[in-house]
Design a protein around this motif. Structure first.
Motif, mmCIF file in Angstrom:
data_model
loop_
_atom_site.group_PDB
_atom_site.id
_atom_site.type_symbol
_atom_site.label_atom_id
_atom_site.label_comp_id
_atom_site.label_asym_id
_atom_site.label_seq_id
_atom_site.Cartn_x
_atom_site.Cartn_y
_atom_site.Cartn_z
ATOM 1 N N VAL A 273 59.005 48.910 50.491
ATOM 2 C CA VAL A 273 58.743 48.169 51.388
ATOM 3 C C VAL A 273 59.816 46.782 50.869
ATOM 4 O O VAL A 273 60.084 45.925 51.962
ATOM 5 C CB VAL A 273 57.569 47.382 51.907
ATOM 6 C CG1 VAL A 273 57.492 46.295 52.333
ATOM 7 C CG2 VAL A 273 56.525 48.580 52.359
ATOM 8 N N ARG A 277 62.388 44.964 53.258
ATOM 9 C CA ARG A 277 62.697 44.251 53.640
ATOM 10 C C ARG A 277 63.280 42.895 53.176
ATOM 11 O O ARG A 277 64.431 42.337 53.809
ATOM 12 C CB ARG A 277 60.996 43.061 52.637
ATOM 13 C CG ARG A 277 60.028 43.162 53.887
ATOM 14 C CD ARG A 277 60.327 42.348 55.530
ATOM 15 N NE ARG A 277 58.960 43.147 56.550
ATOM 16 C CZ ARG A 277 59.111 42.351 58.082
ATOM 17 N NH1 ARG A 277 60.342 41.315 58.010
ATOM 18 N NH2 ARG A 277 58.435 43.040 57.871
ATOM 19 N N MET A 307 55.032 53.238 56.648
ATOM 20 C CA MET A 307 54.580 51.776 56.089
ATOM 21 C C MET A 307 55.801 50.454 56.835
ATOM 22 O O MET A 307 55.938 49.953 56.242
ATOM 23 C CB MET A 307 54.383 50.988 55.241
ATOM 24 C CG MET A 307 52.772 51.482 54.478
ATOM 25 S SD MET A 307 52.553 50.852 52.686
ATOM 26 C CE MET A 307 52.439 48.604 53.273
ATOM 27 N N GLU A 310 55.626 47.282 57.625
ATOM 28 C CA GLU A 310 55.642 46.372 56.625
ATOM 29 C C GLU A 310 57.466 45.917 56.521
ATOM 30 O O GLU A 310 57.453 44.740 55.959
ATOM 31 C CB GLU A 310 54.808 46.942 55.502
ATOM 32 C CG GLU A 310 53.339 46.783 55.780
ATOM 33 C CD GLU A 310 53.156 46.957 56.722
ATOM 34 O OE1 GLU A 310 52.297 46.673 58.015
ATOM 35 O OE2 GLU A 310 52.946 48.215 56.750
ATOM 36 N N ARG A 381 51.364 39.095 51.948
ATOM 37 C CA ARG A 381 51.875 39.079 52.332
ATOM 38 C C ARG A 381 52.808 41.462 51.921
ATOM 39 O O ARG A 381 52.106 41.755 50.753
ATOM 40 C CB ARG A 381 53.312 39.210 52.388
ATOM 41 C CG ARG A 381 52.875 37.591 53.199
ATOM 42 C CD ARG A 381 54.541 37.109 53.583
ATOM 43 N NE ARG A 381 55.359 37.109 52.284
ATOM 44 C CZ ARG A 381 56.781 36.839 51.985
ATOM 45 N NH1 ARG A 381 57.706 36.773 53.328
ATOM 46 N NH2 ARG A 381 57.650 36.675 50.954
ATOM 47 N N PRO A 382 52.916 42.158 52.749
ATOM 48 C CA PRO A 382 52.289 43.836 51.896
ATOM 49 C C PRO A 382 54.051 43.597 51.084
ATOM 50 O O PRO A 382 54.265 44.815 50.293
ATOM 51 C CB PRO A 382 52.405 44.166 53.709
ATOM 52 C CG PRO A 382 52.804 44.045 54.469
ATOM 53 C CD PRO A 382 52.673 42.191 54.122
ATOM 54 N N GLN A 383 55.014 42.849 51.390
ATOM 55 C CA GLN A 383 56.336 43.057 50.983
ATOM 56 C C GLN A 383 56.200 42.652 49.482
ATOM 57 O O GLN A 383 57.622 42.623 49.265
ATOM 58 C CB GLN A 383 57.104 42.826 51.861
ATOM 59 C CG GLN A 383 57.132 41.375 51.743
ATOM 60 C CD GLN A 383 56.769 40.907 53.823
ATOM 61 O OE1 GLN A 383 55.959 41.250 53.527
ATOM 62 N NE2 GLN A 383 57.662 40.002 54.012
ATOM 63 N N ASN A 532 47.216 48.814 54.593
ATOM 64 C CA ASN A 532 48.586 48.385 54.684
ATOM 65 C C ASN A 532 48.811 46.871 54.787
ATOM 66 O O ASN A 532 49.993 46.562 55.204
ATOM 67 C CB ASN A 532 49.421 49.169 56.065
ATOM 68 C CG ASN A 532 48.143 49.607 57.343
ATOM 69 O OD1 ASN A 532 47.713 48.570 57.955
ATOM 70 N ND2 ASN A 532 48.397 50.385 57.513
ATOM 71 N N ARG A 533 47.589 46.241 55.382
ATOM 72 C CA ARG A 533 48.502 44.515 55.794
ATOM 73 C C ARG A 533 47.125 43.983 55.038
ATOM 74 O O ARG A 533 45.989 43.686 54.898
ATOM 75 C CB ARG A 533 47.667 44.838 57.674
ATOM 76 C CG ARG A 533 48.867 44.915 58.632
ATOM 77 C CD ARG A 533 49.806 44.020 58.303
ATOM 78 N NE ARG A 533 51.179 45.727 58.996
ATOM 79 C CZ ARG A 533 50.864 45.875 60.460
ATOM 80 N NH1 ARG A 533 50.148 45.720 61.765
ATOM 81 N NH2 ARG A 533 52.245 46.340 61.098
ATOM 82 N N GLY A 776 53.486 42.308 61.966
ATOM 83 C CA GLY A 776 52.951 42.266 61.774
ATOM 84 C C GLY A 776 52.418 43.141 63.001
ATOM 85 O O GLY A 776 53.253 44.012 63.567
#
Length: 899
Positions: A273, A277, A307, A310, A381-383, A532-533, A776
Motif C-alpha cells: 500500500v 500510494r 486493499m 487503499e 491513513r492506511p498508507q 483496512n480503514r 475510501g
C-alpha cells in the motif's frame, strides 16, 4: 443476451472434464497468432474477451476491440463498455440501491409504463454484513446479545430486503450472521469461469463483477476481475447498463523471493500500500506477477487484492495458476468447475506458471518478499506504514500533536477505583475485517499467540475492549476444531458477530469507566484492529489514533495495553514469577501455523455453504410484504421513498451562477468525512430529526443502518466529527459560514442548515477541495447527499476513482483545477462565489469550462476547470440528472430531460 457480431471470427469450442463449451478465443480467428494480444496483461485480456463477446457493431465495435488489443497495457483515450457478469452488494449500500429500484418501479408506474421492466438482468447477491455492532464483548454470550440487538434494530430494513428477494428476479440475499460479502464471495460465490446455457453447448467466459463495496477487489486474488463501484453504478449494471470506462493503464507489480519467517500477509500488504500510494495508481489496474507468486498462497493474495482501494488502484489482479485451483478445490468447488477453470484459462492465455513471460505493462514496480518487515499503519491513513519498533515514537508524536506532550507519563484514574489510563493506551483491540479474517494463517497465528500468552500467565489489560468478528462461519469452525478459540476466549476475544464490526465503525460503546475518563481528560487513546480503514472518526469517535495490524499483533497489543511500546525489544508483560515476557517468545512458528492450516477440511466449506441463503430462525421468522411495488411508509425512519425521480432532479444543463462555497476542504477528504457510517452524534441535524420523529437516542442506530432514509442521510452529509472546513477555521465537524446569498451574517451554522437556506433562496452551491477527494469506501451517499444539499459541482485538485463516478452518477459535476490553481493560490474564502460557464447540450468529455470567481471586494478572476466527465456515456448520465434518471428515460420512452 444479444447475438455477438463476432467480426473477428473468434467463437470456438473447448473440452473440460468430458464436457464441451463454446467460448470467444483470444487467439482465434483474426486474432490467431497476434503477438500484441499474447503480450497483453492478463486483466486486459479479460476486458478484451468481454468486448469480443459483446461486439454488436454499435456500442462495441471493431475499433474498440482493436484499440484494446494493441494497447500493450497502456492507457488509451478510448471509451469502452464493460459488461460484468454479476453484481455483489453489502447491506449498507444495498438497501438504498434496492430502495432506488423500488422507487423507479413507482416512477415507471406513474408514467403508465410497466414497472416490472425494473428487474435485475444479471445475477445480484446481497450479503448482510455491515449491521452488527459490538455492543457486548468479552463473554460467551456476546454473540447472541449482539445478534439479537442487530435483528431488533434492523427489523424494518431486513423486512425490506426480504420483500426485494421475492419481488426481483436474479436477486439473492445472504442473511445476517453468515459472513462478510467479500469472504463469502471468495469462498463460495465466485466461479472464476462463468457459464451461460446455449442450444449446442454452454458459453464459457470469465467471471467478472462490480460490487457496492470498495473491497470488492478482494476477488481479484482468484483471477476474477472485479472492482468497487457506487450503488448508483451498480444499479445501472443490475439493469443491463454497461460500465463505461477508458482503456486503463496496467501497472505490473513484480514479487520475488518469499516472506521471511514470522512475517504475515498484513505486513506485506501495508508495505505494498505504501509503495503503490507513493507511485500513484489511482484509476489504474495493478497486476501482480513474478516468481514470488509461486510461494504466495491464495489467502495472502486476497489480502493484497482486498486493499486495492487503499493503494488507490481500480483493482489488484492475480492471474489464475495452480494456487487458484488448489483453493477452489479446498473451499468446496466441484470437479467440473475446477476442470473448466484450468482448461479455459490455459486455452485463453489467462494461466500463469513459472514459465510465463511477463506481459507488457505501462510501468512496473518490484518487491523482494524477503525484505518485508513487521509493521502497522496509522494513525489515520492506511498508507502511513510504521515499522513495529517505531510505534512508540509514532504514538508519542500523535499525543504531542494533540497538545498532550506534557502528560505523557500522567496516570488518569478510572472511575470507581478501576485502575488508571494513560495517553496511548489501547482501548479497542479488534480482530475484524475481510482483509485478514479470510486468511487462516493469521487467524490461527492469533490463536496460537493467545495460547502461548496464557501459558505464560498473561491476560489482556482490563481497559481493552477486545473482539473477534470473522468474515465467515468457517473461521469459527477451524478455530473450534483446533481448540484455539478457547484460548482466544480466555483473553476476551470471544466471537461478537460475523460482519465488518469495528472496521466499518460499528465498534459499539467503550465501557462506561473508560469512556468517562477519555472524555473528561481528553485522552489520546488507541485502537488496534486487523482492518483496512483507519480514517479519522471512523473506528470510534473518542479514539484519535487507529493502527492497522495483523491479528496476532492485535492480540499482542491487547496484552500490552498500550501502543507506547516497542514490542521488538520491550516486554509486553511479566509472568507470575515476575519474569519479562517478550513478543518473540510468544510468536508461533510458521511450521506450527502451517500444520493447523493444512488441517482445515473441504467439508467445513461445503457444510457451511450448503444452506447459505436460508438464515437462522430469526431471519426466517421475518414476514415480508408481497407484490411488485413496495409500500413505502411515509412515517418510516429507516426506509423512505427516495426523491431522486422528482422533476427537480431531472435534467442538468445550464450554467452555474453565483454559487457560494458550502465547504472549503483540504487534501485526502474521505467518503467517511463526506458521509459517515458510524454513530449519529447527539448534537447533530440527524439526531434532531430523529428525535422529532419520536426516536429515542438509544435507538438512533448508525448512519449506515439509516441509509434507506434520505432525510437522515442528507442531514449527515459532511457531518463527520473530524471534518475540517476552512470556512470555519479551528473548528472540527459539519459546520460552515452562511453567505449573504443565503441570508447569512457570517455566523457559524451546520452545513445542512446552510444548504437548506440556500435551497430556499434558489441558490446553487459548490464544494471546493484539494487532492484525492473522495478517498475510501464506495459510499454512494457521499454523492447522493451532496446532490440533496443542492451542490451543483465539486471542484478539487484530484478525485479518487469511485467517488468521482458516483458524483457523475448523481448528476453532480466533478471539476478539476488545472496545474497552478488551487484553493490557496486563488485565495478562496467564505466571500467568494463561482460562475461556471459552458454547461450546455454541447458538453464534451473532459471539456475545459470557464469559472468566474467573484470576490467579496468586487474583484473577479477567470480560470479554467476540467470537467471530469470522462466518457460520452458519463456526459449523457450527467445531462439526464444522473444515471438513475437516464435509465428511467430509457424504460419510459420519454425524451431526455436536457436543455
Amino acid at each position: 443476451m444479444h447475438t455477438p457480431t463476432n467480426s473477428f471470427n473468434t467463437l470456438s469450442t473447448l473440452e473440460a472434464n468430458g464436457k464441451t463449451y463454446r467460448y470467444f478465443a483470444l487467439q482465434g480467428g483474426e486474432l490467431a497468432g497476434c503477438a500484441a494480444v499474447r503480450r497483453l496483461p492478463v486483466s486486459s485480456r479479460i476486458l478484451l474477451e468481454n468486448l469480443l463477446r459483446h461486439e454488436d457493431g454499435v456500442s462495441v465495435t471493431r475499433q474498440h476491440i482493436e484499440a484494446l488489443a494493441s494497447s500493450g497495457g497502456r492507457a488509451v483515450d478510448q471509451e469502452i463498455l464493460f459488461h460484468p457478469a454479476r453484481v455483489l452488494m453489502q447491506d449498507f449500500t444495498g438497501v438504498p440501491a434496492v430502495a432506488d429500484l423500488a422507487a423507479m418501479r413507482d416512477a415507471l408506474a406513474s408514467r403508465g409504463a410497466d414497472p416490472l421492466r425494473v428487474n435485475p438482468l444479471t445475477q445480484v447477491d446481497l450479503v448482510i454484513d455491515h449491521s452488527v455492532n459490538v455492543d457486548s464483548f468479552g463473554s460467551a454470550a456476546a454473540f447472541d446479545i449482539n445478534v439479537r440487538q442487530e435483528m431488533q434494530r434492523n427489523h424494518e430494513r431486513y423486512r425490506f430486503l426480504k420483500w426485494a428477494q421475492g419481488a426481483f428476479a436474479n436477486f439473492r440475499v445472504v442473511p445476517p450472521g453468515t459472513g462478510i460479502c467479500h469472504q463469502v464471495n471468495l469462498e463460495y460465490l465466485a466461479k472464476v469461469v462463468w457459464q451461460q446455457p446455449g442450444a449446442d453447448a454452454p458459453l464459457a467466459f470469465p467471471d467478472t463483477l462490480v460490487g457496492t463495496d470498495s473491497h470488492t477487489t478482494m476477488i481479484n486474488a482468484l483471477g476474477v476481475l472485479g472492482w468497487g463501484v457506487g450503488g448508483i453504478e451498480a444499479e445501472a449494471a443490475m439493469l443491463g447498463q454497461p460500465v463505461p470506462m477508458l482503456i486503463p493503464e496496467v501497472v505490473g507489480f513484480e514479487l520475488t523471493g518469499a516472506l521471511a519467517p514470522g512475517i504475515t500477509a498484513t505486513d506485506l500488504v501495508l508495505q505494498v500500500v505504501q509503495m503503490l500510494r507513493a507511485f500513484g495508481v489511482v484509476g489504474k489496474f495493478v497486476e501482480f506477477y513474478g516468481a514470488g507468486l509461486d510461494h504466495l498462497p491464495l489467502p495472502e493474495r486476497a489480502t493484497l487484492a482486498n486493499m486495492a482501494p487503499e493503494y488507490g488502484a481500480t483493482c489488484g489482479f492475480f492471474p489464475v495458476d495452480a494456487q487458484t485451483l488448489h483453493y477452489l478445490a479446498a473451499t468446496g468447488r466441484d470437479a467440473d468447475t475446477c476442470a473448466l477453470v484450468e482448461a479455459y484459462c490455459r486455452a485463453q492465455g489467462l494461466w500463469r506458471d513459472a514459465h510465463s513471460a511477463a506481459p507488457d505493462y505501462a510501468a512496473t514496480l518490484s518487491l523482494d518478499l524477503s525484505t518485508v518487515q513487521p509493521s502497522l499503519a496509522g494513525p489515520r491513513r492506511p498508507q502511513d506504514r510504521v515499522l513495529l519498533p517505531a510505534l512508540r515514537e509514532a504514538t508519542e508524536t500523535v499525543i504531542a500533536n494533540n497538545g498532550k506532550a506534557a502528560e505523557l507519563d500522567t496516570a488518569f484514574a478510572l472511575p470507581g477505583d478501576a485502575g488508571s489510563l494513560h495517553h496511548g493506551d489501547v482501548v479497542i483491540a479488534a480482530i475484524t475485517s475481510c482483509t485478514n479474517t479470510s486468511n487462516p494463517a493469521v487467524m490461527i497465528g492469533a490463536g496460537l499467540l493467545a495460547r502461548n500468552a496464557l501459558a505464560r500467565g498473561l491476560q489482556r489489560k482490563p481497559w481493552v475492549k477486545s473482539s473477534l468478528a470473522p468474515g465467515s462461519r468457517v473461521v469459527s469452525d477451524y478455530l473450534a476444531q483446533s481448540g484455539l478459540q478457547t484460548h482466544l476466549d480466555a483473553l476476551g476475544f470471544n466471537l461478537v458477530g460475523y460482519g465488518c464490526t469495528t472496521c466499518i465503525g460499528n465498534s459499539g460503546p467503550l465501557p462506561d469507566a473508560v469512556e468517562e475518563a477519555v472524555s473528561r481528560h481528553q485522552l489520546v487513546v488507541s485502537a488496534v484492529l486487523s482492518g483496512n480503514r483507519n480514517f479519522e472518526g471512523r473506528i470510534h469517535p473518542q479514539v484519535k489514533a487507529n493502527w492497522l495490524a495483523s491479528p496476532p499483533l492485535v492480540v499482542a497489543y491487547a496484552l500490552a495495553g498500550t501502543t507506547r511500546i516497542d514490542l521488538s525489544r520491550e516486554p509486553l508483560g511479566v509472568d507470575p514469577d515476575g519474569a519479562p515476557v517478550f513478543l518473540k517468545e510468544l510468536w508461533p512458528s510458521d511450521a506450527e501455523i502451517a500444520q493447523w492450516v493444512h488441517a482445515i477440511g473441504r467439508q467445513m466449506f461445503t457444510g457451511r455453504y450448503r444452506a447459505v441463503f436460508d438464515g437462522d430462525a430469526a431471519w426466517q421468522a421475518i414476514k415480508a410484504d408481497a407484490g411488485a411495488n413496495f409500500a413505502f411508509a411515509p412515517d418510516s425512519t429507516y426506509i423512505r421513498l427516495p426523491p431522486f425521480f422528482e422533476p427537480r432532479w431531472r435534467g442538468n444543463s445550464g450554467d452555474i451562477v453565483g454559487a457560494p462555497i458550502l465547504a472549503l476542504l483540504g487534501d485526502s477528504v474521505t467518503t467517511d468525512h463526506i458521509s459517515p457510517a458510524g454513530q449519529i452524534p447527539p448534537d447533530s441535524p440527524a439526531a434532531h430529526y430523529l428525535r422529532s420523529q419520536g426516536v429515542p437516542d438509544a435507538d438512533f442506530n448508525s448512519y449506515g443502518a439509516r441509509r434507506g432514509n434520505h432525510e437522515v442521510m442528507m442531514r449527515g452529509t459532511f457531518g463527520n466529527i473530524r471534518l475540517r472546513n476552512a470556512l470555519t477555521p479551528g473548528v472540527e465537524g459539519g459546520y460552515t459560514v452562511l453567505h449573504a446569498k443565503g441570508g447569512g451574517d457570517g455566523a457559524r451554522v451546520f452545513i445542512y442548515d446552510a444548504a437548506m437556506a440556500y435551497q430556499r433562496g434558489g441558490v446553487a452551491t459548490v464544494v471546493v477541495a484539494g487532492k484525492e477527494y473522495g478517498t475510501g469506501s464506495s459510499r454512494d451517499w457521499a454523492a447522493k447527499g451532496t446532490l440533496l444539499l443542492g451542490v451543483r459541482a465539486v471542484i478539487a485538485e484530484s478525485f479518487e476513482r469511485i467517488h468521482r463516478s458516483n458524483l457523475v452518477g448523481m448528476g453532480v459535476l466533478p471539476l478539476e483545477f488545472l496545474p497552478g490553481d488551487d484553493r490557496t493560490t486563488l485565495s478562496l474564502d467564505a466571500g467568494v462565489t463561482f460562475d461556471i460557464l459552458g454547461i450546455d447540450a454541447n458538453l464534451q468529455p473532459q471539456q475545459l469550462l470557464v469559472a468566474r470567481l467573484h470576490y467579496a471586494g468586487g474583484a473577479t478572476r477567470d480560470i479554467q476547470l476540467r470537467a471530469r466527465l470522462d466518457t460520452r456515456m458519463e456526459v449523457d448520465y450527467f445531462q439526464s440528472g444522473g444515471v438513475l434518471n437516464y435509465i428511467l428515460e430509457q424504460f419510459s420512452g420519454e425524451p431526455p430531460a436536457r436543455a
